[in-house]
Structures are given as structure tokens and as C-alpha cells.
Design a protein around this motif. Structure first.
Motif, PDB file in Angstrom:
ATOM      1  N   ALA A 180       3.662  12.902 -15.425  1.00 29.71           N
ATOM      2  CA  ALA A 180       4.834  12.252 -14.840  1.00 29.71           C
ATOM      3  C   ALA A 180       4.489  11.623 -13.483  1.00 29.71           C
ATOM      4  CB  ALA A 180       5.973  13.252 -14.688  1.00 29.71           C
ATOM      5  N   ALA A 181       3.683  12.327 -12.689  1.00 29.24           N
ATOM      6  CA  ALA A 181       3.284  11.800 -11.375  1.00 29.24           C
ATOM      7  C   ALA A 181       2.425  10.551 -11.536  1.00 29.24           C
ATOM      8  CB  ALA A 181       2.537  12.869 -10.585  1.00 29.24           C
ATOM      9  N   ALA A 182       1.531  10.571 -12.513  1.00 27.95           N
ATOM     10  CA  ALA A 182       0.684   9.400 -12.768  1.00 27.95           C
ATOM     11  C   ALA A 182       1.525   8.219 -13.230  1.00 27.95           C
ATOM     12  CB  ALA A 182      -0.371   9.738 -13.815  1.00 27.95           C
ATOM     13  N   LYS A 183       2.539   8.500 -14.034  1.00 22.24           N
ATOM     14  CA  LYS A 183       3.428   7.424 -14.506  1.00 22.24           C
ATOM     15  C   LYS A 183       4.196   6.815 -13.338  1.00 22.24           C
ATOM     16  CE  LYS A 183       7.229   6.393 -17.683  1.00 22.24           C
ATOM     17  NZ  LYS A 183       8.045   5.724 -16.652  1.00 22.24           N
ATOM     18  N   ARG A 184       4.713   7.650 -12.446  1.00 24.84           N
ATOM     19  CA  ARG A 184       5.441   7.133 -11.277  1.00 24.84           C
ATOM     20  C   ARG A 184       4.529   6.266 -10.413  1.00 24.84           C
ATOM     21  NH1 ARG A 184       7.383  12.434 -11.115  1.00 24.84           N
ATOM     22  NH2 ARG A 184       5.966  12.976  -9.414  1.00 24.84           N
ATOM     23  N   HIS A 185       3.289   6.726 -10.277  1.00 25.56           N
ATOM     24  CA  HIS A 185       2.307   5.994  -9.471  1.00 25.56           C
ATOM     25  C   HIS A 185       2.077   4.596 -10.046  1.00 25.56           C
ATOM     26  CE1 HIS A 185      -1.308   5.058  -7.269  1.00 25.56           C
ATOM     27  NE2 HIS A 185      -2.073   5.149  -8.339  1.00 25.56           N
ATOM     28  N   LEU A 186       1.856   4.512 -11.350  1.00 25.53           N
ATOM     29  CA  LEU A 186       1.595   3.224 -11.980  1.00 25.53           C
ATOM     30  C   LEU A 186       2.850   2.368 -12.041  1.00 25.53           C
ATOM     31  CD1 LEU A 186      -0.820   4.329 -14.839  1.00 25.53           C
ATOM     32  CD2 LEU A 186      -1.394   3.201 -12.697  1.00 25.53           C
ATOM     33  N   ASP A 187       4.014   3.014 -12.193  1.00 27.79           N
ATOM     34  CA  ASP A 187       5.277   2.264 -12.166  1.00 27.79           C
ATOM     35  C   ASP A 187       5.441   1.542 -10.831  1.00 27.79           C
ATOM     36  OD1 ASP A 187       5.948   3.080 -14.700  1.00 27.79           O
ATOM     37  OD2 ASP A 187       7.381   4.624 -14.056  1.00 27.79           O
ATOM     38  N   GLY A 188       5.082   2.232  -9.748  1.00 26.74           N
ATOM     39  CA  GLY A 188       5.224   1.645  -8.419  1.00 26.74           C
ATOM     40  C   GLY A 188       4.292   0.464  -8.217  1.00 26.74           C
ATOM     41  N   ILE A 189       3.065   0.587  -8.725  1.00 26.55           N
ATOM     42  CA  ILE A 189       2.112  -0.514  -8.601  1.00 26.55           C
ATOM     43  C   ILE A 189       2.577  -1.701  -9.436  1.00 26.55           C
ATOM     44  CG2 ILE A 189      -0.260  -1.257  -9.033  1.00 26.55           C
ATOM     45  CD1 ILE A 189      -1.125   1.644  -8.619  1.00 26.55           C
ATOM     46  N   GLU A 190       3.044  -1.419 -10.646  1.00 26.93           N
ATOM     47  CA  GLU A 190       3.498  -2.509 -11.516  1.00 26.93           C
ATOM     48  C   GLU A 190       4.699  -3.240 -10.927  1.00 26.93           C
ATOM     49  OE1 GLU A 190       5.300  -3.374 -15.958  1.00 26.93           O
ATOM     50  OE2 GLU A 190       4.562  -1.365 -15.494  1.00 26.93           O
ATOM     51  N   VAL A 249       0.861  -1.190   0.000  1.00 31.40           N
ATOM     52  CA  VAL A 249       0.000   0.000   0.000  1.00 31.40           C
ATOM     53  C   VAL A 249       0.894   1.235   0.000  1.00 31.40           C
ATOM     54  CG1 VAL A 249      -1.743   1.296   1.247  1.00 31.40           C
ATOM     55  CG2 VAL A 249      -1.814  -1.200   1.277  1.00 31.40           C
ATOM     56  N   CYS A 250       0.666   2.119  -0.961  1.00 29.94           N
ATOM     57  CA  CYS A 250       1.477   3.328  -1.037  1.00 29.94           C
ATOM     58  C   CYS A 250       1.190   4.199   0.184  1.00 29.94           C
ATOM     59  CB  CYS A 250       1.155   4.105  -2.310  1.00 29.94           C
ATOM     60  SG  CYS A 250       1.577   3.216  -3.821  1.00 29.94           S
ATOM     61  N   MET A 251       2.236   4.568   0.893  1.00 31.87           N
ATOM     62  CA  MET A 251       2.062   5.409   2.066  1.00 31.87           C
ATOM     63  C   MET A 251       1.893   6.872   1.675  1.00 31.87           C
ATOM     64  SD  MET A 251       1.904   3.134   4.250  1.00 31.87           S
ATOM     65  CE  MET A 251       1.715   4.223   5.669  1.00 31.87           C
ATOM     66  N   LYS A 252       2.473   7.237   0.541  1.00 34.19           N
ATOM     67  CA  LYS A 252       2.329   8.611   0.067  1.00 34.19           C
ATOM     68  C   LYS A 252       0.937   8.796  -0.537  1.00 34.19           C
ATOM     69  CE  LYS A 252       5.411  10.365  -2.513  1.00 34.19           C
ATOM     70  NZ  LYS A 252       6.307  10.519  -3.667  1.00 34.19           N
ATOM     71  N   ASP A 253       0.457  10.007  -0.463  1.00 33.34           N
ATOM     72  CA  ASP A 253      -0.835  10.322  -1.064  1.00 33.34           C
ATOM     73  C   ASP A 253      -0.595  10.638  -2.544  1.00 33.34           C
ATOM     74  OD1 ASP A 253      -3.361  11.096  -1.727  1.00 33.34           O
ATOM     75  OD2 ASP A 253      -3.382  12.911  -0.501  1.00 33.34           O
ATOM     76  N   GLU A 254      -0.377   9.605  -3.328  1.00 30.91           N
ATOM     77  CA  GLU A 254      -0.017   9.797  -4.733  1.00 30.91           C
ATOM     78  C   GLU A 254      -1.180  10.325  -5.560  1.00 30.91           C
ATOM     79  OE1 GLU A 254       1.650   6.072  -5.947  1.00 30.91           O
ATOM     80  OE2 GLU A 254       3.533   6.432  -4.889  1.00 30.91           O
ATOM     81  N   HIS A 255      -2.388   9.880  -5.245  1.00 29.76           N
ATOM     82  CA  HIS A 255      -3.543  10.419  -5.966  1.00 29.76           C
ATOM     83  C   HIS A 255      -3.715  11.903  -5.669  1.00 29.76           C
ATOM     84  CE1 HIS A 255      -5.547   6.188  -6.350  1.00 29.76           C
ATOM     85  NE2 HIS A 255      -4.590   6.383  -7.236  1.00 29.76           N
ATOM     86  N   GLY A 256      -3.464  12.284  -4.428  1.00 23.95           N
ATOM     87  CA  GLY A 256      -3.543  13.695  -4.064  1.00 23.95           C
ATOM     88  C   GLY A 256      -2.519  14.521  -4.818  1.00 23.95           C
ATOM     89  N   GLU A 257      -1.314  13.963  -4.974  1.00 25.59           N
ATOM     90  CA  GLU A 257      -0.263  14.668  -5.725  1.00 25.59           C
ATOM     91  C   GLU A 257      -0.677  14.851  -7.179  1.00 25.59           C
ATOM     92  OE1 GLU A 257       4.421  14.028  -7.100  1.00 25.59           O
ATOM     93  OE2 GLU A 257       3.356  12.448  -6.008  1.00 25.59           O
ATOM     94  N   ILE A 258      -1.231  13.801  -7.781  1.00 31.19           N
ATOM     95  CA  ILE A 258      -1.670  13.891  -9.176  1.00 31.19           C
ATOM     96  C   ILE A 258      -2.745  14.961  -9.326  1.00 31.19           C
ATOM     97  CG2 ILE A 258      -2.861  12.663 -11.048  1.00 31.19           C
ATOM     98  CD1 ILE A 258      -1.554  10.055  -9.886  1.00 31.19           C
ATOM     99  N   LEU A 259      -3.697  14.956  -8.405  1.00 29.30           N
ATOM    100  CA  LEU A 259      -4.793  15.932  -8.483  1.00 29.30           C
ATOM    101  C   LEU A 259      -4.293  17.356  -8.266  1.00 29.30           C
ATOM    102  CD1 LEU A 259      -7.793  16.399  -8.889  1.00 29.30           C
ATOM    103  CD2 LEU A 259      -8.131  16.045  -6.440  1.00 29.30           C
ATOM    104  N   ASP A 260      -3.351  17.550  -7.340  1.00 33.31           N
ATOM    105  CA  ASP A 260      -2.780  18.884  -7.112  1.00 33.31           C
ATOM    106  C   ASP A 260      -2.164  19.427  -8.397  1.00 33.31           C
ATOM    107  OD1 ASP A 260      -3.502  18.903  -4.455  1.00 33.31           O
ATOM    108  OD2 ASP A 260      -1.528  18.277  -3.716  1.00 33.31           O
ATOM    109  N   LEU A 261      -1.448  18.567  -9.121  1.00 31.16           N
ATOM    110  CA  LEU A 261      -0.780  18.994 -10.354  1.00 31.16           C
ATOM    111  C   LEU A 261      -1.787  19.254 -11.466  1.00 31.16           C
ATOM    112  CD1 LEU A 261       2.253  16.565 -10.141  1.00 31.16           C
ATOM    113  CD2 LEU A 261       2.337  19.066  -9.949  1.00 31.16           C
ATOM    114  N   ILE A 262      -2.851  18.470 -11.507  1.00 27.92           N
ATOM    115  CA  ILE A 262      -3.917  18.727 -12.488  1.00 27.92           C
ATOM    116  C   ILE A 262      -4.562  20.080 -12.202  1.00 27.92           C
ATOM    117  CG2 ILE A 262      -6.239  18.009 -13.208  1.00 27.92           C
ATOM    118  CD1 ILE A 262      -5.320  15.105 -12.904  1.00 27.92           C
ATOM    119  N   GLU A 263      -4.852  20.320 -10.911  1.00 20.14           N
ATOM    120  CA  GLU A 263      -5.482  21.584 -10.529  1.00 20.14           C
ATOM    121  C   GLU A 263      -4.588  22.779 -10.848  1.00 20.14           C
ATOM    122  OE1 GLU A 263      -7.883  23.471  -6.712  1.00 20.14           O
ATOM    123  OE2 GLU A 263      -6.333  21.968  -6.358  1.00 20.14           O
ATOM    124  N   SER A 264      -3.285  22.586 -10.694  1.00 22.85           N
ATOM    125  CA  SER A 264      -2.347  23.688 -10.963  1.00 22.85           C
ATOM    126  C   SER A 264      -2.180  23.954 -12.458  1.00 22.85           C
ATOM    127  CB  SER A 264      -0.981  23.371 -10.358  1.00 22.85           C
ATOM    128  OG  SER A 264      -0.320  22.352 -11.109  1.00 22.85           O
TER     129      SER A 264
END
Length: 243
Positions: free
Chosen positions: A206-216, A183-198
């Protein structure tokens, strides 16, 4: 003569009402997606019919629908089994997921509204609560929901539909118990959403790619599997009164 009130009759009718095909389909769909059933688990028609108190015909229809979703494999003379993926197939799914989600994010960055951002933040909050409570089935479902809800915001219906069909397949790629899932301890979905909002399109991708890389990367993890529990135990489902 004793008469039963109309309200009591209605209550009794609801109490004995059997679950519908849609109810059973949704329960099994969610249970597979939440990774509570291991790939290759046999889904016996007779056992499921008895468990839900319905006919085998209804169960057969449910299994046909799940086979259409590619979550169940129907084998002649053997029955129905939870489908499974090889490591290579799983890696190909994540490769496709990264490409499609990148295109979705690039579009969503340009069109997302404050209301949509608020809805996604509410989902992320629920996800973190599930993580803190170690409710891994709920956490898995909410994690998938984040990505499918993001896909729903894309105006390209083909990209959206493809990703929503692709994501459930990842439930077939995990070879360890739900409680032993990383289980990812970091709030990776929150990071992705923050960058989308910005509005930072490339950083969000890039954040979404890192997130999926970690799951894979976790696909290579192996853990002992509880093969002794019965299918009913693994389902951990109860058929409630449909009131």
C-alpha cells in the motif's frame, strides 16, 4: 637525446585516451534517466562525435543501443531524438509498475536479509543527502536505484527484469525542467523499507502504491522548459582523462 620515463609515457597515453563506446553509452543513458535531456531533444551524431572526440561510427553504435533501450528514437532522414511518451502511455507504465512492484514486494518481504536491508538504508541515506543538497539529477538516479535494487532481491527473474526495463521509461514522461520537478519531502522509500522489514506485506504494498500514485499525479504538472540551451549545455558533461 631526451627520453620520457615509462611512467610519464603511461600518463601521457592515459591523458589522450578517448572515451570508449561503453563510457559514452553510460553517460548518455544516465543523462536521459536523470531527466537532464528533454524528450524530443535531437542527438546529433556530428555534435556528439565532436563533444566526445570520437568517430561518428561509435556515436551511431551508442545511439543504436539507446534505441534498443527505448530511450532514443531513430527517425529516417531526421536522425536520433530522445524518445517521449504521451500522458496516456506514461499512465500505463505506472499502472504496470504498481502491479509488478506489488508482486516483488510480497516476495521480498519473505526473503529479505538484514544485510540487504542495511544496503537499502545506505541508499536511502544517500538519496536524502542529494535531496537536501538539491542535486536533482543524483536524486533522480538514486530514486530509480532504490526500486531497481528492490527488484534485484526478487527471485522471480522475469518480474525483476521487467521492472528494471520499465523504470527508465518514466524518464521520458516528465514535461518540466529537472529543477522544477516535484520532490517528495517525506521519506517514502524509508517508509516502504520499514514496512518490508516489519514483515507487513500488505502495508508495504500500500505504501509503494501511494508513492507511485504521487509521482504519477505530477505528470499533469506543466512548467516552462528551457528550449534555448544547446545539447552540450543540457548534457553538462565533460570528457575527463580516463585515468
Amino acid at each position: 637525446m631526451v627520453r620520457t620515463s615509462k611512467a610519464a609515457q603511461t600518463s601521457q597515453s592515459k591523458a589522450i585516451e578517448k572515451p570508449t563506446e561503453e563510457f559514452i553509452y553510460t553517460e548518455l543513458y544516465n543523462t536521459i534517466c536523470e531527466r537532464q535531456l528533454l524528450p524530443k531533444t535531437k542527438l546529433g551524431e556530428a555534435m556528439l562525435a565532436e563533444h566526445y572526440g570520437v568517430s561518428r561510427t561509435i556515436i551511431r553504435q551508442v545511439l543504436q543501443r539507446l534505441a534498443g533501450d527505448r530511450l532514443v528514437k531513430l527517425e529516417p532522414n531526421r536522425g536520433a531524438f530522445v524518445a517521449h511518451l504521451t500522458l496516456k502511455e506514461a499512465q500505463q507504465i505506472y499502472e504496470a509498475w504498481r502491479l509488478v512492484e506489488a508482486a516483488i514486494i510480497r516476495e521480498v518481504v519473505k526473503t529479505i536479509t538484514p544485510e540487504q536491508i542495511a544496503s537499502l538504508r545506505k541508499l536511502i541515506t544517500a538519496e536524502r543527502k542529494a535531496c537536501d543538497a538539491e542535486d536533482y539529477p543524483l536524486l533522480t538516479r538514486l530514486s530509480m536505484q532504490f526500486h531497481t535494487q528492490l527488484a534485484n532481491l526478487c527471485s522471480n527473474q522475469f518480474l525483476s527484469r521487467f521492472l528494471k526495463e520499465l523504470i527508465p521509461q518514466t524518464a521520458l514522461a516528465y514535461f518540466y525542467e529537472v529543477k522544477k520537478m516535484p520532490v517528495c519531502m517525506k521519506d517514502e522509500h524509508g517508509e516502504i523499507l520499514d514496512l518490508i522489514e516489519s514483515g507487513d506485506e500488505e502495508a508495504a504494498v500500500a505504501a509503494a502504491k501511494r508513492h507511485l500514485d504521487g509521482i504519477e499525479a505530477a505528470l499533469n504538472a506543466q512548467a516552462s522548459l528551457d528550449q534555448q540551451a544547446s545539447l552540450v549545455d543540457k548534457l553538462k558533461l565533460r570528457v575527463p582523462s580516463l585515468s
